[in-house]
Design a protein around this motif. Sequence first.
Motif, short mmCIF file in Angstrom:
data_model
loop_
_atom_site.label_atom_id
_atom_site.label_comp_id
_atom_site.label_asym_id
_atom_site.label_seq_id
_atom_site.Cartn_x
_atom_site.Cartn_y
_atom_site.Cartn_z
N GLN A 295 0.84 -1.20 0.00
CA GLN A 295 0.00 0.00 0.00
C GLN A 295 0.88 1.25 0.00
O GLN A 295 0.76 2.10 0.87
CB GLN A 295 -0.90 0.00 1.23
N SER A 296 1.72 1.39 -1.01
CA SER A 296 2.73 2.44 -0.96
C SER A 296 2.52 3.56 -1.98
O SER A 296 3.40 4.40 -2.13
CB SER A 296 4.12 1.82 -1.15
N ASP A 297 1.37 3.58 -2.65
CA ASP A 297 1.10 4.66 -3.60
C ASP A 297 0.18 5.73 -3.02
O ASP A 297 -0.31 6.59 -3.76
CB ASP A 297 0.47 4.11 -4.89
N LEU A 298 -0.08 5.68 -1.72
CA LEU A 298 -0.99 6.65 -1.13
C LEU A 298 -0.47 8.08 -1.31
O LEU A 298 -1.22 8.98 -1.70
CB LEU A 298 -1.22 6.35 0.35
N ASN A 299 0.81 8.29 -1.04
CA ASN A 299 1.35 9.65 -1.12
C ASN A 299 1.23 10.23 -2.52
O ASN A 299 0.83 11.38 -2.70
CB ASN A 299 2.81 9.66 -0.68
N ILE A 300 1.60 9.46 -3.54
CA ILE A 300 1.53 10.00 -4.90
C ILE A 300 0.09 10.22 -5.32
O ILE A 300 -0.22 11.18 -6.02
CB ILE A 300 2.28 9.10 -5.90
N ALA A 301 -0.82 9.34 -4.87
CA ALA A 301 -2.22 9.50 -5.25
C ALA A 301 -2.82 10.76 -4.64
O ALA A 301 -3.59 11.47 -5.28
CB ALA A 301 -3.02 8.28 -4.81
N VAL A 302 -2.44 11.05 -3.40
CA VAL A 302 -3.02 12.21 -2.70
C VAL A 302 -2.27 13.50 -3.05
O VAL A 302 -2.88 14.54 -3.31
CB VAL A 302 -3.01 11.98 -1.17
N TYR A 303 -0.94 13.43 -3.05
CA TYR A 303 -0.12 14.64 -3.15
C TYR A 303 0.63 14.80 -4.48
O TYR A 303 1.29 15.80 -4.70
CB TYR A 303 0.93 14.66 -2.03
N GLY A 304 0.56 13.82 -5.36
CA GLY A 304 1.46 13.79 -6.49
C GLY A 304 1.23 14.83 -7.57
O GLY A 304 2.13 15.11 -8.36
N LEU A 305 0.04 15.40 -7.65
CA LEU A 305 -0.23 16.40 -8.69
C LEU A 305 0.42 17.73 -8.32
O LEU A 305 0.38 18.15 -7.17
CB LEU A 305 -1.73 16.59 -8.89
N HIS A 306 1.02 18.39 -9.31
CA HIS A 306 1.66 19.67 -8.98
C HIS A 306 0.61 20.77 -8.85
O HIS A 306 -0.47 20.70 -9.44
CB HIS A 306 2.70 20.03 -10.04
N GLY B 12 4.86 4.39 6.74
CA GLY B 12 3.70 4.82 7.52
C GLY B 12 2.96 5.95 6.85
O GLY B 12 2.59 6.94 7.48
N GLN B 13 2.70 5.84 5.55
CA GLN B 13 2.11 6.94 4.78
C GLN B 13 0.71 7.30 5.29
O GLN B 13 0.36 8.48 5.40
CB GLN B 13 2.04 6.56 3.30
N PHE B 14 -0.09 6.28 5.61
CA PHE B 14 -1.46 6.54 6.08
C PHE B 14 -1.43 7.23 7.44
O PHE B 14 -2.17 8.19 7.69
CB PHE B 14 -2.22 5.21 6.15
N TRP B 15 -0.59 6.74 8.34
CA TRP B 15 -0.47 7.35 9.67
C TRP B 15 -0.05 8.82 9.55
O TRP B 15 -0.63 9.69 10.22
CB TRP B 15 0.54 6.56 10.50
N ARG B 16 0.93 9.11 8.73
CA ARG B 16 1.38 10.49 8.56
C ARG B 16 0.28 11.36 7.94
O ARG B 16 0.12 12.53 8.29
CB ARG B 16 2.65 10.52 7.71
N TYR B 17 -0.46 10.78 7.03
CA TYR B 17 -1.57 11.52 6.41
C TYR B 17 -2.64 11.84 7.44
O TYR B 17 -3.14 12.98 7.51
CB TYR B 17 -2.14 10.68 5.27
#
Length: 577
Positions: free
Chosen positions: A320-331, A535-540
Motif C-alpha cells: 500500500q505504498s502509492d498513497l502519497n503519490i495518489a493524494v499529493y502527487g499532482l503539482h 507509515g504513509q497513512f499514519w502520517r496523512y
Amino acid sequence: MSKPLQPTTLSIALTGSGGAGVMTAGQILLDAAAHCGLYGLMTRSSGPQIRGGEAAAMIRLATQPVQTPGDRFDLLLALDFENVERFAAELPLDSGSLIVVDPAAGEVPAFLRASGAAVAGVPMAKLAKTIAGGRVAMIALGILAKLTGLPESSIIAAIATSIGRKKPEAMEASANAVRLGASEAPDGGVSRLAMPAEPRSHPRWSITGNEAAGLGALRGGVKFVGGYPITPATEILEWLAGALPQCGGVLMQAEDELASINMIVGASYGGLPSLTATAGPGLSLMIETLGLAVASEIPLVVIDVMRSGPSTGIATKSEQSDLNIAVYGLHGDAPHVVTAPLSIADCLLTAQWSVHLAETLQTPVIMLSDQSLGQTRAVIDRPEDVEFAGKRLVLEGDPTNYQRYAQTESGVSPMAIPGTAGGQYTADGLTHTPRGAPSSQARDHVEQMDKRQRKLDRFDFGAHWAEIDGDGDLAVLTWGSSSGPLREAVAAARAAGIQVRLIALRLISPTQPERLAAALQGVKRVLVIEQNHAGQFWRYLRAHYALPDDVVPIHCPGPLPIRPGEALAHIQQGALA
C-alpha cells in the motif's frame, strides 16, 4: 471418547515450476469447494519472470466467508522443488502441517524440514505415466480431494467445467488421474474440512478484485476505456475488453500509459464516462494529464492496482505504498478524489462509486486497489446491488452567454457536450476565466481554485466514506486491503473478550474530519495499521485529522501480507498497554 471437531477453515499451498499446472489445479480446487457450498480464496505468487518459472497457488477454504489468507498452511503439496525457496517467507508451516512431495523431486529443502511439518511421499510423476494423457497436477488434485474431504466427484465436475466438453480424451484422463491420486493419497496428516450439511441456498460468485472492479466500472456507466497492460492491473483491461462492447462501450489499447490517460481525457470531454487501469509506475506517467483533468474539470477514473515499489519494485507482490503519490502527487493545488476498496467484493462497489464521484463532481478519481485484492480469486456471496442517483451535469436549454466554469454554490457547473449549439468553450490546463479563456489575472486564478475546492468541500459523500464496526476505547484504523486481515483479527479479539472497534476508510481524500471524530468518540488508543514502509497513512492522518493523544503507528512493508494472527497480536498488546 468424543470425535475431534472438524476445522472450519483449511489452508493449502501448491508449488511447482512453470507449466506444471499449479495455478490451474488451484483454480479447480477452489471451484470444487464452491460447488460443495464452501467459501474460499486463492492467492498466487510467482517469481519476477514474465513467463514460466516457479509458481505457488495458495488456497484457503472455509465454511464461512474469508477475506484474507490464514496465518499458516495446513498442507503443502509440492509438484517439484524448482526455486521453491523463493516462497520460503510466504509458506508458514509448523509441526501440525503436512508436506506431500514426489520422492523423485529430490531432497526436501532445508527450510521446509526446519518447519517441523510431517512429510509424506507420493510418486505423482510415476503415477501420471500409468494413465494415457495423465498429468501430475490431476494426480495432485486427487490427493488433495482425499486429504481435505472434498468429494472426487466435485473435483471432476470442476475439471469438466475448466476443460470443457470439446476434449473428451483429456477429460477421461484427468478423471482417472484424480481417482488414482485419491487412492494413493497418504492416510491422514490433515484434519478434513467440515462440509456444509445443506447445499447453499443463495448464489455465490467466484471473482477476483480486478474482475469486480471492471464490473463496478460498467455499473457506474463507463463507456470508454483506454489502457496499457501492466502487472497487476492488466486483468481489469482484459475483463473489460470482453464485457465493455456488450454494454455499448469501447476499449482501446494504447501504446503507453501517457496515451491511455490522454485518450480517456478526450473521450470524457466528448461526453463518455471513461476509465483506465494501471499500477504505480503507470500512475507516475499519468500525473501531468491528471492535473490537466483537474484544471479543465473533466471527469475520469484511474484504478491503480498497487504493487511493491519504488520503480519496478516487485511487480507480482502487493504493497500500500502509492498513497502519497495518489493524494499529493499532482503539482499545484489540484483537488481530486482518492478512494480505496476494502475487500475483493468491495472492489465492485468502490469502482462504481468512484465513477459516480468523478461524473458528479467533474473531477479525476484515483482508486487505490492493490495486487492482493486485484489478483486474488474468492468465492463470495453475491454483493448487493447499489444505485447512485447523481450524474454528470450537462448543458441543457438556452446556451446564451454560456460559461463553462461559472461560479456556482456547489462548485459544479454545466459541461457542454461537443456539438451543442452555443456550447463552445476552451478546455485546457491554463488558468482561465469562467468562459474558459486563458487568463493570467490573480482574481481568475483564485476564483477557479476556490471553485474546484468547493466542489469537494460541499459534497456529501454519505455513509460510504468508511466502514465502522464495533465499540470500545481501543480502535484499529486502517484502509484498503489491510481491512481484510484486520476484520478477522478484530473478530478474534472480541471472541477473547477484548472490546475493539474497526474503522476502515474507503474515502482517502478529501478528508472527513467531522465523520472520523464521531467514529472515534470515546476512543482512548488508536492503532493505525497499514502495509508500507514509511507509515504513509499514519502520517496523512496525523496531518489532517484530530486523533487521540495515544496513537500507535504499525506499518509493515510488502511483499508479505499482513496476516490475521499478526494483527491480533498487535491488538492484544494494544489492549494491555
